[in-house]
Write an enzyme that holds these catalytic residues in place. Structure first.
Site, PDB file in Angstrom:
ATOM      1  N   ILE A   9       0.827  -1.228   0.000  1.00 39.22           N
ATOM      2  CA  ILE A   9       0.000   0.000   0.000  1.00 39.22           C
ATOM      3  C   ILE A   9       0.855   1.269   0.000  1.00 39.22           C
ATOM      4  O   ILE A   9       0.400   2.315  -0.472  1.00 39.22           O
ATOM      5  CB  ILE A   9      -0.973   0.001   1.207  1.00 39.22           C
ATOM      6  N   THR A  10       2.095   1.183   0.490  1.00 42.36           N
ATOM      7  CA  THR A  10       2.901   2.405   0.573  1.00 42.36           C
ATOM      8  C   THR A  10       3.641   2.714  -0.724  1.00 42.36           C
ATOM      9  O   THR A  10       4.310   3.740  -0.831  1.00 42.36           O
ATOM     10  CB  THR A  10       3.945   2.306   1.717  1.00 42.36           C
ATOM     11  N   GLY A  11       3.546   1.838  -1.710  1.00 45.16           N
ATOM     12  CA  GLY A  11       4.253   2.056  -2.977  1.00 45.16           C
ATOM     13  C   GLY A  11       3.493   2.996  -3.902  1.00 45.16           C
ATOM     14  O   GLY A  11       2.408   3.494  -3.565  1.00 45.16           O
ATOM     15  N   SER A 130       3.697  -8.715 -14.356  1.00 48.31           N
ATOM     16  CA  SER A 130       4.557  -7.730 -15.025  1.00 48.31           C
ATOM     17  C   SER A 130       4.907  -8.164 -16.440  1.00 48.31           C
ATOM     18  O   SER A 130       5.042  -9.364 -16.725  1.00 48.31           O
ATOM     19  CB  SER A 130       5.839  -7.613 -14.197  1.00 48.31           C
ATOM     20  N   GLU A 132       7.673  -8.151 -17.515  1.00 49.26           N
ATOM     21  CA  GLU A 132       8.958  -8.867 -17.429  1.00 49.26           C
ATOM     22  C   GLU A 132       8.791 -10.367 -17.668  1.00 49.26           C
ATOM     23  O   GLU A 132       9.759 -11.050 -17.975  1.00 49.26           O
ATOM     24  CB  GLU A 132       9.578  -8.636 -16.051  1.00 49.26           C
ATOM     25  N   TYR A 154      13.855 -11.517 -11.638  1.00 50.25           N
ATOM     26  CA  TYR A 154      12.555 -10.902 -11.346  1.00 50.25           C
ATOM     27  C   TYR A 154      11.484 -11.436 -12.305  1.00 50.25           C
ATOM     28  O   TYR A 154      10.374 -11.779 -11.884  1.00 50.25           O
ATOM     29  CB  TYR A 154      12.693  -9.379 -11.489  1.00 50.25           C
TER      30      TYR A 154
HETATM   31  O1  G4F Z   1      12.950   1.929 -14.899  1.00 50.09           O
HETATM   32  P1  G4F Z   1      13.523   0.574 -14.940  1.00 50.09           P
HETATM   33  O2  G4F Z   1      14.401   0.193 -13.800  1.00 50.09           O
HETATM   34  O3  G4F Z   1      12.273  -0.403 -15.093  1.00 50.09           O
HETATM   35  P2  G4F Z   1      12.160  -1.960 -15.506  1.00 50.09           P
HETATM   36  O4  G4F Z   1      13.427  -2.670 -15.283  1.00 50.09           O
HETATM   37  O5  G4F Z   1      11.599  -2.025 -16.886  1.00 50.09           O
HETATM   38  O6  G4F Z   1      11.097  -2.496 -14.460  1.00 50.09           O
HETATM   39  C1  G4F Z   1       9.905  -1.805 -14.096  1.00 50.09           C
HETATM   40  O7  G4F Z   1       8.844  -2.144 -14.971  1.00 50.09           O
HETATM   41  C2  G4F Z   1       8.488  -3.546 -14.969  1.00 50.09           C
HETATM   42  C3  G4F Z   1       7.347  -3.733 -15.949  1.00 50.09           C
HETATM   43  O8  G4F Z   1       6.198  -3.113 -15.512  1.00 50.09           O
HETATM   44  C4  G4F Z   1       8.096  -3.966 -13.561  1.00 50.09           C
HETATM   45  F1  G4F Z   1       7.796  -5.277 -13.549  1.00 50.09           F
HETATM   46  C5  G4F Z   1       9.222  -3.698 -12.595  1.00 50.09           C
HETATM   47  O9  G4F Z   1       8.809  -3.997 -11.274  1.00 50.09           O
HETATM   48  C6  G4F Z   1       9.552  -2.213 -12.664  1.00 50.09           C
HETATM   49  O10 G4F Z   1       8.453  -1.473 -12.232  1.00 50.09           O
HETATM   50  O11 G4F Z   1      14.350   0.346 -16.284  1.00 50.09           O
HETATM   51  C7  G4F Z   1      13.806   0.601 -17.544  1.00 50.09           C
HETATM   52  C8  G4F Z   1      14.899   0.444 -18.609  1.00 50.09           C
HETATM   53  C9  G4F Z   1      15.658  -0.871 -18.506  1.00 50.09           C
HETATM   54  O12 G4F Z   1      15.869  -1.366 -19.805  1.00 50.09           O
HETATM   55  C10 G4F Z   1      17.011  -0.468 -17.923  1.00 50.09           C
HETATM   56  O13 G4F Z   1      18.068  -1.332 -18.315  1.00 50.09           O
HETATM   57  O14 G4F Z   1      15.861   1.476 -18.415  1.00 50.09           O
HETATM   58  C11 G4F Z   1      17.161   0.919 -18.540  1.00 50.09           C
HETATM   59  N1  G4F Z   1      18.110   1.785 -17.857  1.00 50.09           N
HETATM   60  C12 G4F Z   1      19.143   2.437 -18.455  1.00 50.09           C
HETATM   61  N2  G4F Z   1      19.841   3.134 -17.543  1.00 50.09           N
HETATM   62  C13 G4F Z   1      18.124   2.069 -16.543  1.00 50.09           C
HETATM   63  C14 G4F Z   1      19.216   2.929 -16.345  1.00 50.09           C
HETATM   64  N3  G4F Z   1      17.305   1.689 -15.531  1.00 50.09           N
HETATM   65  C15 G4F Z   1      17.572   2.166 -14.284  1.00 50.09           C
HETATM   66  N4  G4F Z   1      16.750   1.817 -13.273  1.00 50.09           N
HETATM   67  N5  G4F Z   1      18.649   2.992 -14.047  1.00 50.09           N
HETATM   68  C16 G4F Z   1      19.500   3.418 -15.046  1.00 50.09           C
HETATM   69  O15 G4F Z   1      20.453   4.156 -14.811  1.00 50.09           O
END
Ligand code: G4F
Length: 325
Positions: A9-11, A130, A132, A154
């Site tokens: 709930i806090t997310g 997700s 994923e 994940y």
């Molecule tokens: O924002 P992200 O970390 O999201 P990601 O990995 O897609 O996961 C999110 O969405 C999923 C689908 O709904 C959920 F299941 C999951 O729980 C979460 O909410 O990364 C998005 C993209 C990735 O390809 C990552 O490799 O951005 C790329 N990226 C590039 N540079 C980065 C970075 N991601 C992060 N977090 N930080 C970076 O510096």
């Protein structure tokens, strides 16, 4: 009036869902972990409302790996609807902590399904699945029938939980739904997800608080939508009978580079002068070609997204400027 119980709930999603359910007249109960910090900033405005907190919004301490306490909370709240949103949600981090990712994501879902299976009147159950789970899909866009081919710990953990939900629906008659959500963002997004990280950095650079932004692979592409739209989809999916799975997505793909350009355009800065690549943020494996087909959610639930990618990044960046004062 219906009663809902929310894990997580806090997310970001939990807080928007709480607001939506309160607006709809629900009594909302949330499960929280005990920590020494009581900061729950996304719900702060609701705690401050004397008409809401401990009148229509209640919190309960429990851990996802503690079946006894979970059972006790579920029995005492006796929810009509249970939204299971909690878990370790950072994909990159799942390579560092795969065991706890599976514990929190896969086994906690099974644990809750086991508890509600024994109830005389089990609640309707929503599981936050997700995109994923699709990992490296052979077809694009992905829909509810696309085979799972996860490429991250994940993604595997979510695939297990998603398939368990299907098993409990088919074998035990539980009204259980998987919302297969693609990325969804907002100013309440955790700071280590890429959209929030970029919008925050663009605002901080504009204010002279920092000079650069370090990212991993900026060519990575995702289907990014507006989180408040997705919690509406969660609620709608649980109202529909018979229970089924729903892809919630925009159907449009953008790159991390597009996020950078849209955020820096909002603050009127040239991203080329501030962006650096940092190998620490490049993942060992990253899903490719993720883009969802929300056709079933549109047809059966009447679900639509309300804003586009550019507007979302603009709102997120402006919220960061405001936060920084
Ligand atoms: O924002 P992200 O970390 O999201 P990601 O990995 O897609 O996961 C999110 O969405 C999923 C689908 O709904 C959920 F299941 C999951 O729980 C979460 O909410 O990364 C998005 C993209 C990735 O390809 C990552 O490799 O951005 C790329 N990226 C590039 N540079 C980065 C970075 N991601 C992060 N977090 N930080 C970076 O510096």
């Amino acid at each position: 009036m219906p009663t809902a119980l929310i894990t997580g709930i806090t997310g970001q999603d939990g807080s928007y869902l709480t607001e939506l359910l309160l607006e709809k007249g629900y009594t909302v109960h949330g499960i929280v972990r005990r920590t020494s910090l009581l900061e729950r900033s996304r719900l702060r405005h609701l705690f401050a409302d004397p008409e809401v907190y401990e009148k229509r919004l209640f919190l309960h301490y429990a851990d996802l790996d503690d079946a006894t306490t979970l059972r006790r909370v579920i029995l005492s709240v006796a929810p009509d609807e249970l939204y299971h949103l909690a878990g370790q949600s950072h994909v990159g981090l799942s390579f560092e902590i795969p065991e706890s990712t599976c514990q929190l994501t896969s086994l906690s879902t099974l644990r809750i399904l086991e508890i509600i299976r024994d109830l005389a009147n089990p609640p309707r159950f929503y599981h936050a699945s997700s995109s994923e789970v699709f990992g490296s899909p052979k077809e694009s866009p992905q829909n509810e029938d696309t085979p799972f081919r996860p490429v991250t710990p994940y993604g595997y953990a979510k695939a297990f939980a998603t398939q368990m939900v299907g098993i409990y629906r088919n074998s035990f008659g539980i009204h259980a739904v998987n919302g297969i959500t693609f990325n969804h963002e907002s100013p309440r997004r955790g700071e280590n997800f890429v959209t929030r990280k970029v919008c925050r950095a663009a605002a901080a650079i504009k204010k002279g608080l920092t000079s650069h932004l370090s990212l991993g692979d900026t060519s990575a592409r995702r289907d990014w939508g507006w989180a408040p739209d997705y919690v509406k989809g969660m609620w709608l999916s649980l109202q529909h009978s018979p229970a089924g799975d729903y892809v919630l997505a925009t159907g449009r793909q953008h790159s991390v580079q597009d996020v950078v350009e849209a955020a820096f355009a909002t603050v009127d800065l040239d991203w080329r002068q501030h962006l650096k690549r940092d190998e620490r943020f490049v993942r060992k494996a990253d899903p490719c070609n993720l883009v969802g087909d929300p056709g079933k959610a549109r047809r059966e639930l009447g679900w639509e997204v309300s804003i586009d990618f550019e507007e979302m990044i603009r709102r997120m960046t402006e919220a960061e400027l405001e936060n920084l004062g």
